[in-house]
Design a protein around this motif. Structure first.
Motif, PDB file in Angstrom:
ATOM      1  N   GLU A   1      -4.070   6.230   6.020  1.00 46.85           N
ATOM      2  CA  GLU A   1      -3.491   4.974   6.515  1.00 46.85           C
ATOM      3  C   GLU A   1      -2.083   4.744   5.958  1.00 46.85           C
ATOM      4  O   GLU A   1      -1.353   3.896   6.469  1.00 46.85           O
ATOM      5  N   THR A   2      -1.714   5.458   4.898  1.00 49.02           N
ATOM      6  CA  THR A   2      -0.424   5.276   4.247  1.00 49.02           C
ATOM      7  C   THR A   2       0.464   6.474   4.553  1.00 49.02           C
ATOM      8  O   THR A   2       0.144   7.606   4.163  1.00 49.02           O
TER       9      THR A   2
ATOM     10  N   SER B   1       0.586   7.965   7.158  1.00 48.81           N
ATOM     11  CA  SER B   1      -0.258   8.882   7.941  1.00 48.81           C
ATOM     12  C   SER B   1      -0.782  10.049   7.114  1.00 48.81           C
ATOM     13  O   SER B   1      -1.137  11.103   7.648  1.00 48.81           O
ATOM     14  N   GLY B   2      -0.823   9.866   5.799  1.00 48.08           N
ATOM     15  CA  GLY B   2      -1.314  10.918   4.927  1.00 48.08           C
ATOM     16  C   GLY B   2      -0.280  11.975   4.585  1.00 48.08           C
ATOM     17  O   GLY B   2      -0.587  12.950   3.903  1.00 48.08           O
ATOM     18  N   VAL B   3       0.950  11.774   5.047  1.00 49.21           N
ATOM     19  CA  VAL B   3       2.021  12.741   4.811  1.00 49.21           C
ATOM     20  C   VAL B   3       2.676  12.465   3.457  1.00 49.21           C
ATOM     21  O   VAL B   3       2.966  11.308   3.121  1.00 49.21           O
ATOM     22  N   ASP B   4       2.899  13.507   2.691  1.00 42.74           N
ATOM     23  CA  ASP B   4       3.652  13.376   1.439  1.00 42.74           C
ATOM     24  C   ASP B   4       5.008  12.741   1.739  1.00 42.74           C
ATOM     25  O   ASP B   4       5.690  13.119   2.708  1.00 42.74           O
ATOM     26  N   TYR B   5       5.401  11.762   0.933  1.00 37.03           N
ATOM     27  CA  TYR B   5       6.597  10.964   1.231  1.00 37.03           C
ATOM     28  C   TYR B   5       7.844  11.839   1.368  1.00 37.03           C
ATOM     29  O   TYR B   5       8.601  11.704   2.344  1.00 37.03           O
ATOM     30  N   GLU B   6       8.074  12.721   0.420  1.00 35.61           N
ATOM     31  CA  GLU B   6       9.278  13.553   0.460  1.00 35.61           C
ATOM     32  C   GLU B   6       9.232  14.501   1.658  1.00 35.61           C
ATOM     33  O   GLU B   6      10.256  14.749   2.307  1.00 35.61           O
ATOM     34  N   THR B   7       8.051  15.026   1.969  1.00 32.14           N
ATOM     35  CA  THR B   7       7.911  15.887   3.152  1.00 32.14           C
ATOM     36  C   THR B   7       8.238  15.106   4.411  1.00 32.14           C
ATOM     37  O   THR B   7       8.918  15.614   5.319  1.00 32.14           O
ATOM     38  N   GLY B   8       7.769  13.860   4.465  1.00 37.08           N
ATOM     39  CA  GLY B   8       8.049  13.018   5.620  1.00 37.08           C
ATOM     40  C   GLY B   8       9.531  12.745   5.794  1.00 37.08           C
ATOM     41  O   GLY B   8      10.053  12.772   6.914  1.00 37.08           O
ATOM     42  N   LEU B   9      10.232  12.497   4.687  1.00 35.36           N
ATOM     43  CA  LEU B   9      11.673  12.253   4.768  1.00 35.36           C
ATOM     44  C   LEU B   9      12.401  13.473   5.328  1.00 35.36           C
ATOM     45  O   LEU B   9      13.315  13.345   6.154  1.00 35.36           O
ATOM     46  N   ALA B  10      12.006  14.657   4.883  1.00 36.54           N
ATOM     47  CA  ALA B  10      12.643  15.874   5.373  1.00 36.54           C
ATOM     48  C   ALA B  10      12.378  16.069   6.866  1.00 36.54           C
ATOM     49  O   ALA B  10      13.274  16.478   7.630  1.00 36.54           O
ATOM     50  N   ALA B  11      11.158  15.759   7.287  1.00 37.03           N
ATOM     51  CA  ALA B  11      10.827  15.883   8.709  1.00 37.03           C
ATOM     52  C   ALA B  11      11.612  14.875   9.542  1.00 37.03           C
ATOM     53  O   ALA B  11      12.074  15.192  10.651  1.00 37.03           O
ATOM     54  N   VAL B  12      11.765  13.661   9.031  1.00 38.89           N
ATOM     55  CA  VAL B  12      12.538  12.640   9.737  1.00 38.89           C
ATOM     56  C   VAL B  12      13.987  13.090   9.915  1.00 38.89           C
ATOM     57  O   VAL B  12      14.603  12.866  10.963  1.00 38.89           O
ATOM     58  N   ASP B  13      14.555  13.734   8.914  1.00 36.50           N
ATOM     59  CA  ASP B  13      15.925  14.242   9.044  1.00 36.50           C
ATOM     60  C   ASP B  13      16.033  15.203  10.221  1.00 36.50           C
ATOM     61  O   ASP B  13      17.023  15.191  10.967  1.00 36.50           O
TER      62      ASP B  13
ATOM     63  N   HIS C   1       0.818  -1.218   0.000  1.00 40.16           N
ATOM     64  CA  HIS C   1       0.000   0.000   0.000  1.00 40.16           C
ATOM     65  C   HIS C   1       0.849   1.264   0.000  1.00 40.16           C
ATOM     66  O   HIS C   1       0.401   2.327  -0.428  1.00 40.16           O
ATOM     67  N   ARG C   2       2.108   1.154   0.448  1.00 41.54           N
ATOM     68  CA  ARG C   2       2.992   2.325   0.435  1.00 41.54           C
ATOM     69  C   ARG C   2       3.410   2.684  -0.983  1.00 41.54           C
ATOM     70  O   ARG C   2       3.948   3.769  -1.219  1.00 41.54           O
ATOM     71  N   ASN C   3       3.102   1.799  -1.916  1.00 47.58           N
ATOM     72  CA  ASN C   3       3.328   2.080  -3.329  1.00 47.58           C
ATOM     73  C   ASN C   3       2.044   2.564  -4.003  1.00 47.58           C
ATOM     74  O   ASN C   3       2.039   3.590  -4.676  1.00 47.58           O
ATOM     75  N   PHE C   4       0.930   1.832  -3.792  1.00 54.34           N
ATOM     76  CA  PHE C   4      -0.276   2.112  -4.596  1.00 54.34           C
ATOM     77  C   PHE C   4      -1.306   3.000  -3.923  1.00 54.34           C
ATOM     78  O   PHE C   4      -2.255   3.442  -4.574  1.00 54.34           O
ATOM     79  N   ASN C   5      -1.158   3.275  -2.606  1.00 56.00           N
ATOM     80  CA  ASN C   5      -2.234   4.009  -1.923  1.00 56.00           C
ATOM     81  C   ASN C   5      -1.822   5.397  -1.432  1.00 56.00           C
ATOM     82  O   ASN C   5      -2.498   5.986  -0.598  1.00 56.00           O
ATOM     83  N   ARG C   6      -0.768   5.944  -1.955  1.00 55.53           N
ATOM     84  CA  ARG C   6      -0.308   7.245  -1.444  1.00 55.53           C
ATOM     85  C   ARG C   6      -1.336   8.354  -1.646  1.00 55.53           C
ATOM     86  O   ARG C   6      -1.384   9.314  -0.877  1.00 55.53           O
ATOM     87  N   GLN C   7      -2.167   8.216  -2.669  1.00 53.24           N
ATOM     88  CA  GLN C   7      -3.210   9.212  -2.913  1.00 53.24           C
ATOM     89  C   GLN C   7      -4.598   8.676  -2.571  1.00 53.24           C
ATOM     90  O   GLN C   7      -5.606   9.247  -2.965  1.00 53.24           O
ATOM     91  N   GLY C   8      -4.651   7.549  -1.844  1.00 50.54           N
ATOM     92  CA  GLY C   8      -5.931   6.998  -1.427  1.00 50.54           C
ATOM     93  C   GLY C   8      -6.669   6.232  -2.499  1.00 50.54           C
ATOM     94  O   GLY C   8      -7.902   6.188  -2.494  1.00 50.54           O
ATOM     95  N   ALA C   9      -5.935   5.589  -3.397  1.00 46.54           N
ATOM     96  CA  ALA C   9      -6.577   4.865  -4.499  1.00 46.54           C
ATOM     97  C   ALA C   9      -7.373   3.661  -4.011  1.00 46.54           C
ATOM     98  O   ALA C   9      -8.372   3.276  -4.626  1.00 46.54           O
TER      99      ALA C   9
END
Length: 328
Positions: A238-239, A241-253, A224-232
């Motif tokens: 649920e994927t 937590s609804g956070v844009d992947y790149e935004t999440g990576l920056a926050a994790v840094d 689902h981390r591949n196909f459900n990023r936009q809620g398909a």
């Protein structure tokens, strides 16, 4: 292991428990009973006594594995399962008392149990929370001894707040983590006031908060981390937590700098959740025993300092809050 009370159920459950969405293997892979048995038994060996599953996990195979565990162990293991997501289409109109009763009976057969400690409505449409006849059916199931308690799993804070107006709702399962902080406001206050247990799911934002992912990380087609990023396929919250992947990576840094002594961010992310008194337990998943070991390291982490708590809030406010906070 440390334990907390699960609201008005009276159950005393492990702070770190186990969710079984992917316990039979990685997300999207065929269910492996051998793998599930290893993870489930390792969890109980570590002191975990609360297992969350659902009838749709592995198309009933997860429930079968959990039931097999309970029947094979002498320890008191509390079993929570969920119903409703088998409905196709998954609409408010499809939720009918007789249909939900049949789902409960199917889960009992899957697990080989006479009663369910906790049955939860599985993220139903919002309008279901405004239908008293749905909740009344679970009182009848309790009188018949088929269930001990009713809970709900929700997508939105407003659904949790509405659900706990029904006196037979004893628990709410909700997404709460460093990237999803809204429940800590009004919902946690009301849950404490009404003695409702809070079960935290997606505590690591689908793995983002482990700190192990990068821009180059890939996920299988069935994940689902591949196909459900936009809620398909289902609610995109649920994927990650609804956070844009790149935004999440920056926050994790940025979060890495808040917890600089720990290469694995997951235990710190879980320990942060446990600082909130309203939380009864966390149910991180595991697709192999090593993931379980990582999760349990949270028990050895000191509580975050006031400065660390403030820093986590700052990262949320600056990077996550605006696109996420008001949706769920």
């Amino acid at each position: 292991m440390k334990y907390r009370k699960l609201g008005k159920t009276g159950f005393t459950i492990s702070e770190i428990s186990l969710g079984t969405w992917q316990v039979g293997g990685k997300w999207g892979d065929p269910f492996s009973h051998n793998n599930a048995d290893q993870i489930l038994n390792a969890a109980v060996d570590a002191g975990i006594n609360f297992i969350d599953t659902a009838d749709v996990y592995g198309d009933g195979e997860s429930e079968k594995a959990v039931g097999r565990l309970v029947r094979s162990r002498s320890e008191r293991i509390y079993v929570a399962t969920k119903c409703g997501r088998r409905l196709q289409p998954h609409t408010t109109e499809a939720y009918q008392p007789n249909v939900l009763r049949a789902f409960v009976e199917d889960s009992l057969r899957n697990m080989g149990l006479e009663t369910l400690d906790l049955i939860q409505l599985h993220c139903p449409p919002t309008d279901v929370f405004y239908r008293p006849e749905i909740f009344a059916e679970f009182d009848r199931l309790k009188q018949e001894g088929k269930i001990q308690h009713l809970g709900v799993s929700v997508e939105k804070v407003e659904e949790g707040l509405k659900a706990i107006e029904f006196p037979n709702v004893t628990t709410v399962q909700i997404i709460f983590n460093m990237f999803r902080q809204r429940p800590a406001d009004l919902f946690f206050t009301e849950a404490l006031r009404r003695d409702v247990g809070v079960i935290v799911r997606v505590p690591l934002a689908s793995g983002l908060l482990t700190g192990k992912f990068s821009a180059d990380s890939t996920f299988s087609a069935n994940d689902h981390r591949n196909f459900n990023r936009q809620g398909a396929a289902f609610d995109k919250g649920e994927t990650f937590s609804g956070v844009d992947y790149e935004t999440g990576l920056a926050a994790v840094d940025e979060l890495r700098a808040v917890f600089p002594d720990d290469a694995n961010l997951a235990p710190d992310a879980l320990r942060w959740i446990l600082t909130f008194d309203a939380v009864s337990c966390i149910i991180p998943g595991a697709s192999k025993p090593d993931h379980l070991t990582s999760n349990l390291q949270a028990l050895d982490r000191p509580a975050p300092s006031a400065d660390q708590m403030a820093a986590v809030k700052r990262v949320y406010d600056e990077r996550i809050k605006n696109p996420v906070h008001y949706l769920w």
